[in-house]
Enzyme design. Structure first.
Site, PDB file in Angstrom:
ATOM      1  N   ARG A 126       0.822  -1.208   0.000  1.00  0.00           N
ATOM      2  CA  ARG A 126       0.000   0.000   0.000  1.00  0.00           C
ATOM      3  C   ARG A 126       0.864   1.270   0.000  1.00  0.00           C
ATOM      4  NH1 ARG A 126       0.151   2.032   5.212  1.00  0.00           N
ATOM      5  NH2 ARG A 126       0.606   0.484   6.813  1.00  0.00           N
ATOM      6  N   ASP A 253       7.715   7.052  16.421  1.00  0.00           N
ATOM      7  CA  ASP A 253       7.101   7.121  15.086  1.00  0.00           C
ATOM      8  C   ASP A 253       6.437   8.480  14.826  1.00  0.00           C
ATOM      9  OD1 ASP A 253       6.642   6.110  12.516  1.00  0.00           O
ATOM     10  OD2 ASP A 253       4.604   5.517  13.033  1.00  0.00           O
TER      11      ASP A 253
HETATM   12  C1  0GY Z   1       5.844   4.252   9.670  1.00  0.00           C
HETATM   13  C2  0GY Z   1       4.639   3.748   9.062  1.00  0.00           C
HETATM   14  C3  0GY Z   1       4.043   4.010   7.872  1.00  0.00           C
HETATM   15  C4  0GY Z   1       4.571   4.781   6.809  1.00  0.00           C
HETATM   16  C5  0GY Z   1       5.829   4.675   6.404  1.00  0.00           C
HETATM   17  O1  0GY Z   1       7.560   5.133   4.954  1.00  0.00           O
HETATM   18  C6  0GY Z   1       6.378   5.326   5.201  1.00  0.00           C
HETATM   19  O2  0GY Z   1       5.643   6.035   4.512  1.00  0.00           O
HETATM   20  O3  0GY Z   1       6.674   3.910   7.050  1.00  0.00           O
HETATM   21  C7  0GY Z   1       2.760   3.329   7.612  1.00  0.00           C
HETATM   22  O4  0GY Z   1       1.961   3.843   6.785  1.00  0.00           O
HETATM   23  O5  0GY Z   1       2.496   2.247   8.205  1.00  0.00           O
HETATM   24  O6  0GY Z   1       6.704   3.470  10.073  1.00  0.00           O
HETATM   25  O7  0GY Z   1       6.053   5.445   9.819  1.00  0.00           O
END
Ligand code: 0GY
Length: 298
Positions: A126, A253
């Protein structure tokens, strides 16, 4: 440009849990500001701006000393916002970048100089398009001589297919968010056992015990009415902390990209730590010793 996810918590509480001196928030992000550091055209979500100043203010409010700023997919392989945070951190931030196979040696050297110590491979369908494994392996071979490691983000159901690739990597490997377990299944059931076995069999594989707010089904206290937040995540994270005390990392996060339903209070996330690392020794390893070994070895 409008964000398509919730804004981060405007007034995170000061945690009741006092983190040990020198603690590292080993998974957080900076986004934009979009006027200065535009988001990637291929992104799957558009975040709110989340500046380095806001990140450093949160670090201080939560009682942390350092950050590891991780490149997220919304900035693609344009690492400028992350690097800008590192170089303005007075040595208190290190980074994890996203690079393409054709990255120039000079660019890798500049990233190292700025404080980058790893690259991130994202396997969430996704969030990113598929990248052939040999391209990723090439990148890993190129960064290995710098002493960097690879950070991977995937979901538990995909581990069997990724296992051989992970275990063939020439660097240390850090798994984001415990490999995103399905916490409605038992922590001693076959799916999580597989993840535990991965770390048992490979001493250079680490795990972040982060993101209860992403992984939880029971949710935060305000939603479930109980004192303990994210209680369904505790057995999973605690098992990793106690089985691999020298190979676990923790991070907020912040600013919690791409969360659409619930935005956590970062202070409460810090208060989650003593539930999963129940002794002072485990807390010190998780928050200080381990991230310092991995990111500030020099
Ligand atoms: C996180 C989680 C997300 C996004 C990303 O790189 C990213 O866009 O990791 C998520 O959507 O689960 O680890 O920050």
């Amino acid at each position: 440009m409008d964000a398509d996810w919730l804004p981060f918590h405007p007034h995170p509480s000061v945690p009741a849990f006092r983190v040990p001196p020198g603690s590292v928030d080993a998974h957080c992000h900076v986004f934009g500001p979009a006027g200065l550091f535009p988001f990637a055209p291929e992104r799957r979500y558009t975040p709110c701006d989340a500046s380095r100043r806001q990140l450093f203010a949160l670090r201080d409010r939560l009682g942390f000393a350092r950050n590891v700023v991780v490149q997220a997919t919304c900035h693609g392989a344009d690492n400028r916002a992350m690097v800008d945070a590192l170089v303005h951190s007075e040595g208190r931030a290190r980074g994890v970048a996203t690079v393409r196979r054709d990255v120039a040696p000079r660019e890798l050297a500049q990233l190292h100089e700025a404080g980058v110590r790893g690259v991130r491979f994202n396997f969430l369908k996704r969030l990113v398009d598929f990248t052939p494994r040999e391209e990723l392996m090439d990148i890993a071979r190129r960064i290995a001589p710098l002493g960097w490691h690879v950070v991977v983000y995937f979901e538990a159901a995909d581990l069997p297919e990724l296992w051989d690739f992970f275990t063939a990597l020439p660097t240390a490997l850090v798994v984001d968010h415990m490999g995103r377990p399905d916490v409605t299944r038992p922590a001693d059931g076959p799916e999580f056992e597989r993840f535990v076995r991965l770390l048992h069999e490979h001493e250079n594989i680490w795990s972040k015990v982060s993101c209860p707010e992403r992984v939880s089904v029971s949710g935060p206290p305000a939603l479930n009415g109980e004192r303990n937040a994210y209680r369904d995540v505790v057995p999973f994270a605690r098992r990793l902390v106690e089985t691999f005390p020298d190979r676990v990392l923790w991070g907020t996060d912040w600013p919690h990209p791409n969360l659409k339903h619930h935005m956590p209070d970062d202070g409460l996330l810090v208060d989650f730590v003593p539930q999963i690392a129940i002794t002072e020794e485990l807390q010190r390893k998780l928050l200080v010793d381990n991230p310092m070994r991995l990111y500030w070895a020099d």
